[in-house]
Design a protein around this motif. Structure first.
Motif, PDB file in Angstrom:
ATOM      1  N   GLU B  41     -68.403  60.925 -17.654  1.00 59.00           N
ATOM      2  CA  GLU B  41     -66.948  61.049 -17.556  1.00 59.00           C
ATOM      3  C   GLU B  41     -66.394  61.909 -18.703  1.00 59.00           C
ATOM      4  N   ALA B 221     -60.486  61.057 -13.473  1.00 58.94           N
ATOM      5  CA  ALA B 221     -60.235  59.856 -12.675  1.00 58.94           C
ATOM      6  C   ALA B 221     -61.478  59.107 -12.233  1.00 58.94           C
ATOM      7  N   GLY B 222     -62.440  58.963 -13.147  1.00 59.00           N
ATOM      8  CA  GLY B 222     -63.591  58.125 -12.813  1.00 59.00           C
ATOM      9  C   GLY B 222     -64.682  58.807 -12.027  1.00 59.00           C
ATOM     10  N   TRP B 225     -68.104  58.401 -13.534  1.00 55.60           N
ATOM     11  CA  TRP B 225     -68.708  57.082 -13.308  1.00 55.60           C
ATOM     12  C   TRP B 225     -69.194  56.963 -11.886  1.00 55.60           C
ATOM     13  N   ILE B 226     -68.420  57.507 -10.939  1.00 53.08           N
ATOM     14  CA  ILE B 226     -68.844  57.445  -9.540  1.00 53.08           C
ATOM     15  C   ILE B 226     -70.152  58.221  -9.373  1.00 53.08           C
ATOM     16  N   LEU B 228     -72.460  58.558 -11.581  1.00 54.77           N
ATOM     17  CA  LEU B 228     -73.532  57.700 -12.094  1.00 54.77           C
ATOM     18  C   LEU B 228     -73.953  56.675 -11.047  1.00 54.77           C
ATOM     19  N   ALA B 229     -72.955  56.110 -10.376  1.00 56.74           N
ATOM     20  CA  ALA B 229     -73.260  55.135  -9.330  1.00 56.74           C
ATOM     21  C   ALA B 229     -74.012  55.797  -8.181  1.00 56.74           C
ATOM     22  N   TYR B 277     -62.936  53.611  -5.241  1.00 61.47           N
ATOM     23  CA  TYR B 277     -63.534  52.742  -6.257  1.00 61.47           C
ATOM     24  C   TYR B 277     -64.125  51.493  -5.613  1.00 61.47           C
ATOM     25  N   THR B 280     -67.323  52.495  -4.027  1.00 63.31           N
ATOM     26  CA  THR B 280     -68.421  52.594  -4.981  1.00 63.31           C
ATOM     27  C   THR B 280     -69.047  51.224  -5.213  1.00 63.31           C
ATOM     28  N   ILE B 281     -68.203  50.222  -5.381  1.00 63.23           N
ATOM     29  CA  ILE B 281     -68.718  48.875  -5.635  1.00 63.23           C
ATOM     30  C   ILE B 281     -69.526  48.382  -4.432  1.00 63.23           C
TER      31      ILE B 281
END
Lengths: 354, 310
Positions: B41, B221-222, B225-226, B228-229, B277, B280-281
């Motif tokens: 990020e 805006a993340g 991180w997305i 990485l997921a 988001y 992603t979870i």
């Protein structure tokens, strides 16, 4: 040439010296940064480090900023010790603010003395509830708590934004994204008259004491630490990883939620879309710089609060964006992690031998 | 839904997926060498600012892209110094990089927040772009979209068909063995980390120079991180990264299209915006719940520090 040489045993002294090294390196880099931007480095550092402390009001503002940092970092430290990587304290903070605001707005006209205690409980419970999501997904489905807790930060931000633009918007608020002001019975009383410092600081200090007892003086804390450092040994001793995950995340969520409650019931007096000021992320730095230890966290949160206020001063007097505080905070953690190498290694001059 | 509505959605999906493709492919190579860099990020944010500033100053988007990649690579080098040479904890160092990068980008980008760049015209590939439905989406795109596909093929070839790629994977699986047979473990890891940083910077550059030609604090805006997921979701395989990135791109744009469609659905836009988001979870859970496959595909030494004896 410099090289690293492994120490026979980890140096306990270096555990405490390395944060000091990191602070010095951050200041040196900060001075260089000011010089690079064409500003007087001495003046810059003075604004950052000394000017916030010049009077009682400045000190009260420092303690005000340190309060949420202490709370969030303490909860995170309990998790980090058990190798539970909750990095979504920012989201749990926001949910805590929402929970407390919900109670305050529902009992808007009440003058019951129970409103504040109910807000404390709602804030802590909402934060813990938000943290329960990554805990559950971790223990049940092995989903990384790092990524889940982080995604929940973005979701929480959008949720708060929806609330203050939508159902909770103050009808008399001239369309600003904020809730109605809370009633007097939903506000934390000031600790020092004439300042914004409120009794939330006492929550933070008691939480630090409780956290210290839990982490360093209790059997549970010991087992949490074993679960983090030697999961196999912990399993053998009958302490499951799942319990460590639950305790680590719930503790972090509850303290972050409490911090969020302190913001809305303290300096803000209402829920706004600016309630999350990055305290949850800064608390990660506080936890590390404070060595995951209650006393260290207290000191580190004061230092970080100083950087926040210093950033505002620099913005006001030097016309630099206040996000310079974030740069300093990031540098501090970088240098700390780098300096930590000295715990296990010593620096030697000259070429390797043998 | 007919072709006339679907084609723009498909087009926007490819655009929204491209930064994820770029960043996640870089992270994939990074992680295949055994290093987990959670700072994506931050590297994206700094890459985006550097690219914006350079493009704004020079007028050349190509120079901007170069600056973005350099900035990402420089941050990654710093991270490498911490975790490869100084043996720092990779999770903590990655978090530090994320916090530092986002802060640095906010600070450096502040004076540029009100400025805009001229839109870069897309490159139209003759004939193919006239194909119904998919023509516009795949053959009338920004140069970086084509570049992302080229990089995809290069990375597949590198990882599975080239000798250095084999070495890189060996380093990620077992640094001790790779070291024992004479491979320069630390150098390979540095190269992989710097490559990951350059790709994250490239992804950031795509955002600030091509996707929405401007810089605003928080615009990444993340996505880092997305990404990485996504690598976990793709169980460290390039083709799945590519498909996953477009899947996420699809989720991102579908929610925008619903908001913009004027369909009278009574659902608040903020809650709709949280869809990627949540997705992603959900995907992380779906992938991680099968512990056996997750463990099978993760590079064995991922996240573990390694220091050669001699």
């Amino acid at each position: 040439m410099l090289r690293l040489e492994a120490r026979a045993t980890a140096s306990p002294a270096m555990r405490y010296v390395s944060p000091l090294i990191a602070i010095v390196l951050t200041l040196v880099t900060g001075a260089a940064l000011f010089a690079l931007l064409g500003k007087d480095p001495g003046e810059g550092l003075r604004l950052f480090l000394l000017s916030p402390l010049k009077d009682l009001y400045g000190i009260s503002e420092l303690l005000l900023k340190a309060t949420p940092l202490m709370l969030c970092a303490l909860g995170l430290a309990i998790g980090f010790r058990a190798n539970v990587w909750n990095i979504g304290a920012e989201g749990q903070f926001l949910l805590g603010a929402v929970g407390a605001s919900g109670v305050a707005l529902y009992f808007q006209d009440s003058d019951s003395a129970l409103v504040l205690p109910a807000m404390v409980l709602a804030g802590a419970a909402a934060g813990a509830g938000w943290a329960a999501i990554p805990a559950w997904l971790r223990t049940r489905y092995e989903a990384s708590e790092i990524l889940v807790s982080l995604m929940l930060v973005y979701i929480a931000q959008l949720f708060v934004s929806w609330l203050v633009f939508g159902p909770w918007k103050d009808p008399q608020g001239f369309n600003f994204p904020q809730s109605a002001m809370f009633g007097d019975h939903a506000l934390l009383p000031p600790l020092i008259e004439g300042t914004r410092l409120h009794v939330g600081l006492l929550f933070a200090l008691s939480a630090l004491v409780a956290g210290h007892v839990l982490m360093n003086r209790s059997y549970l804390g010991f087992r949490l630490q074993v679960a983090g450092e030697a999961p196999a040994a912990a399993r053998y001793a009958g302490f499951s990883r799942a319990r460590a995950v639950w305790i680590g995340l719930l503790a972090g969520g509850a303290t972050a939620g409490l911090a969020g409650m302190g913001e809305v019931a303290g300096p803000l007096g209402q829920l706004t879309d600016k309630v999350g000021s990055g305290y949850g992320f800064a608390a990660i730095i506080v936890a590390f710089v404070g060595r995951l230890h209650a006393v260290g966290i207290a000191l580190a949160s004061l230092l970080m609060a100083l950087l926040y206020i210093g950033g505002e001063q620099v913005q006001q007097y030097m016309n630099l964006p206040n996000s310079i505080a974030l740069v300093f905070q990031g540098l501090l953690l970088f240098f700390l992690l780098g300096a930590d190498v000295l715990i296990h290694y010593r620096l030697r001059l000259g070429r390797r031998t043998g | 839904m007919d072709g006339a509505t679907l084609a723009p959605i498909l087009f926007a999906t490819v655009v929204a997926g491209t930064p994820l493709v770029l960043v996640a492919l870089g992270l994939l190579v990074n992680e295949r060498a055994g290093i987990l860099n959670l700072g994506a990020e931050g590297m994206m944010a700094v890459g985006a600012v550097a690219a914006f500033v350079a493009t704004h100053a020079s007028g050349s988007a190509a120079l901007g892209v170069g600056a973005g990649m350099l900035a990402g690579a420089a941050l990654a080098l710093l991270f490498g110094l911490l975790v490869i040479t100084l043996q720092a904890n990779q999770v903590a160092s990655g978090l530090a990089l994320a916090i530092f990068g986002v802060g640095l980008a906010a600070f450096a980008g502040k004076p540029y927040e009100s400025l805009a760049l001229p839109a870069v015209p897309p490159i139209r590939i003759p004939f193919l772009a006239d194909l119904p439905l998919i023509g516009e989406a795949f053959y009338n795109q920004q140069a970086l979209v084509y570049l992302s596909w080229a990089l995809f093929w290069c990375i597949v070839w590198f990882l599975y068909r080239s000798r250095p790629g084999l070495v890189l994977r060996a380093v990620g699986e077992s640094p001790a063995v790779a070291h024992a047979i004479g491979h320069p473990v630390q150098r390979v890891r540095y190269l992989a980390v710097v490559f990951g940083g350059a790709m994250a910077g490239l992804g950031g550059a795509f955002l600030s120079v091509f996707h929405t030609p401007m810089w605003v604090e928080g615009m990444v805006a993340g996505r880092g991180w997305i990404a990485l997921a996504l690598v976990v979701f793709a169980s460290w395989r390039p083709l799945r990264v590519l498909l996953g990135a477009y899947l996420f791109g699809g989720v991102m744009v579908t929610q925008l299209f619903i908001q913009g469609s004027g369909l009278q659905i009574d659902f608040p836009s903020q809650l709709l915006s949280s869809l990627p988001y949540w997705a992603t979870i959900v995907v992380l859970v779906a992938i991680s719940r099968n512990r056996a496959t997750a463990r099978l595909h993760a590079p064995l030494s991922l996240g573990k520090p390694y220091r050669p004896e001699r």
